[in-house]
Structure formats: C-alpha cells, structure tokens
Design a protein around this motif. Structure first.
Motif, short mmCIF file in Angstrom:
data_model
loop_
_atom_site.label_atom_id
_atom_site.label_comp_id
_atom_site.label_asym_id
_atom_site.label_seq_id
_atom_site.Cartn_x
_atom_site.Cartn_y
_atom_site.Cartn_z
N ARG A 115 55.93 41.46 40.18
CA ARG A 115 55.29 41.28 38.88
C ARG A 115 56.29 41.53 37.77
N ASP A 172 42.86 43.01 29.32
CA ASP A 172 42.64 41.97 30.34
C ASP A 172 42.99 40.60 29.78
N THR A 184 46.78 40.37 29.35
CA THR A 184 47.40 40.24 30.66
C THR A 184 47.30 38.81 31.17
N GLY A 185 46.14 38.20 30.98
CA GLY A 185 45.93 36.82 31.41
C GLY A 185 46.83 35.86 30.65
N SER A 224 50.46 36.40 31.83
CA SER A 224 50.64 35.92 33.21
C SER A 224 50.76 34.40 33.24
N THR A 271 53.61 34.18 36.49
CA THR A 271 53.50 35.19 37.54
C THR A 271 52.64 36.33 37.03
N GLU A 272 52.24 37.22 37.93
CA GLU A 272 51.40 38.34 37.52
C GLU A 272 52.20 39.28 36.62
N HIS A 329 52.23 43.00 34.59
CA HIS A 329 51.64 44.32 34.43
C HIS A 329 51.92 44.79 33.01
#
Length: 270
Positions: free
Chosen positions: A199, A216, A219-220, A223, A228-229, A231
């Motif tokens: 990540r 949230d 983060t979306g 990402s 990629t994810e 954090h």
C-alpha cells in the motif's frame, strides 16, 4: 541510491524473504544482528570498499565477508552479507544503507506476527507528529554530542505505551543516527512498512479532525488516483485554518486556506 544499487537491494530482499518468513516473530533478532553488521561497515571505510570494490572478484568479496563475520552473527546473516558482496554497488556506502533497510524489514516482519504493521505505522506517524511540533525534542534526538543512551531514553519516554516493535525501530533510529534527519528515517521506515502491505501511505493534515466518513472518502479518492490501496495517516494542525495538506512520498498537495492566503500575498507583492 542509484539504479545499480537498487537492483542489488531488490535481489537481496527477494533472496532473504524466506529466511525472514521462517524466523517469524523472532525476525526482530535477525534485524538486530544485521544492524550490528551495518555499524561495523559504518565504522570502517576500508571494509566497505573491500566488499564493494568492482575490480575484485565476486567470490573474493563473498569469502572476505564470510571470514570476517563467521561466528559473530548467525549463519543466515553471514550468507546475506556474502551474497550482497557479490552484487554491484554504485557507492560503497550503499551496502550498509541497503542492509539498514533489510534490518528494518526484519523488524517489520516481527511486527506482522505481533501488533501488526498498521499499528507500527500509526505509532511512528504519531511520533513523527510529536517531533514536528516539538523542535527542542527533535534537536535533542538528533544531537550527536549526547550519548546514545540519553537519546534512546528520551525517545522511549515519549513512546511510553507503544508496541515493542515500534520502540525498537525508533531506538535504532536515534541511537545510530545514520541520517541527518530522524524524521527522514522514520518516513523511510513508514515506506518500507507500506511496501510490505502493498500500500501507499498518505500523510494528511487538516485544521480539524476528519470524520470517519471523510477519511473513507479521501482514502477512496487517493486509492483510485494512485491505482493501489492507500493507507491514510491523519493529523491535525490548527494553524492551517482550513483545508488539507496531503503528502504521498515526495509529492505534496497543499490545499489549506493558509497556503492560499500565502499565495495571494505573494501575488500582491508582485
């Protein structure tokens, strides 16, 4: 670190991964032995040059590593250093730097079997924010004139209640002082932890705490932007007045009211 050294580090990392996996929760002890080798290399320029000299054969350099380290550290660490001596390095200082990263990775493997990488990342981030807010503490932890045990004791008091893995990583950072910036090394450790979790880490500062829904959503967005994810480590800085400051690696997105006012001031001043 240039491309040649990066490629050598990648090769060493891939070869050493099974050793760390087998060590499991004891991987931290492997890391400590790697750090001991780093300290030996840091203290001897002639040894660094001997192990990275491109004019010497790979076998000769590996044999030198085995002869010097055999019996002083565990066999798998001897094999690691000997294998790395066979590789090519752009600069002799790249070898201890690469080993420092591998020792850190070993500590992170131990964290995977303990509190988890996310816990370590969060604790390191909070510690970094304390350093950012407290200049005297930051200066004291980077003061080479102070005995290493004094710097370590100061850091441990700040980290009271943190996981043993986080304390071990910070202890290594402030005792060795291999980089001019403690915060810079902490950031590198965060990057290594993120790589293990596949990540990207984004440091986000805002004027007021973000709600979970906002975190949230952010983060979306990040990402999707980075493919990629991601954090998100979130912190608060009231001096921002409003907006966000987002940093991913060397990339910074500053959308705070303070930065906009400063930009306006510069434009007015011509």
């Amino acid at each position: 670190m240039r491309a040649t050294s990066k490629a050598s580090l990648t090769t060493a990392t891939e070869r050493f991964e099974p050793v760390l996996a087998a060590a499991g929760e004891q991987a931290g002890q492997v890391g400590e032995e790697i750090f001991a080798v780093v300290d030996a290399l840091d203290s001897s320029a002639s040894l660094r040059r001997a192990l990275t000299d491109p004019t010497r054969s790979a076998d000769a350099k590996a044999e030198l590593a085995e002869r010097l380290l055999g019996g002083s550290v565990r066999p798998d660490v001897v094999a690691l250093v000997a294998g790395m001596a066979r590789e090519r390095w752009s600069a002799d200082t790249d070898l201890p730097d690469a080993l420092e990263d591998l020792g850190t990775t070993a500590q992170l493997v131990a964290a995977e079997h303990g509190p988890g990488l996310m816990t370590v990342e969060d604790e390191l981030f909070r510690f970094g924010r304390v350093l950012a807010d407290q200049r005297e503490l930051r200066v004291a932890l980077a003061a080479r004139r102070l005995p290493a045990e004094n710097r370590v004791g100061l850091a441990e008091r700040v980290l009271e209640g943190a996981s043993p893995e986080t304390i071990a990583l910070v202890r290594r950072t402030v005792s060795a002082l291999r980089q001019r910036s403690v915060t810079g090394r902490l950031a590198r450790i965060g990057e290594l932890a993120a790589e293990r979790r596949k990540r990207v880490v984004a440091s986000v500062l805002s004027a007021a705490p973000l709600t979970q829904a906002q975190l949230d959503r952010l983060t979306g967005i990040l990402s999707r932007a980075y493919g990629t994810e991601v954090h998100v480590n979130a912190g608060v800085d009231p001096s921002f007045l409003g907006g966000l400051r987002i940093q991913v690696g060397a990339e910074v997105v500053d959308a705070t009211i303070l930065s906009k006012l400063e930009e306006a001031r510069r434009r007015i001043a011509g």
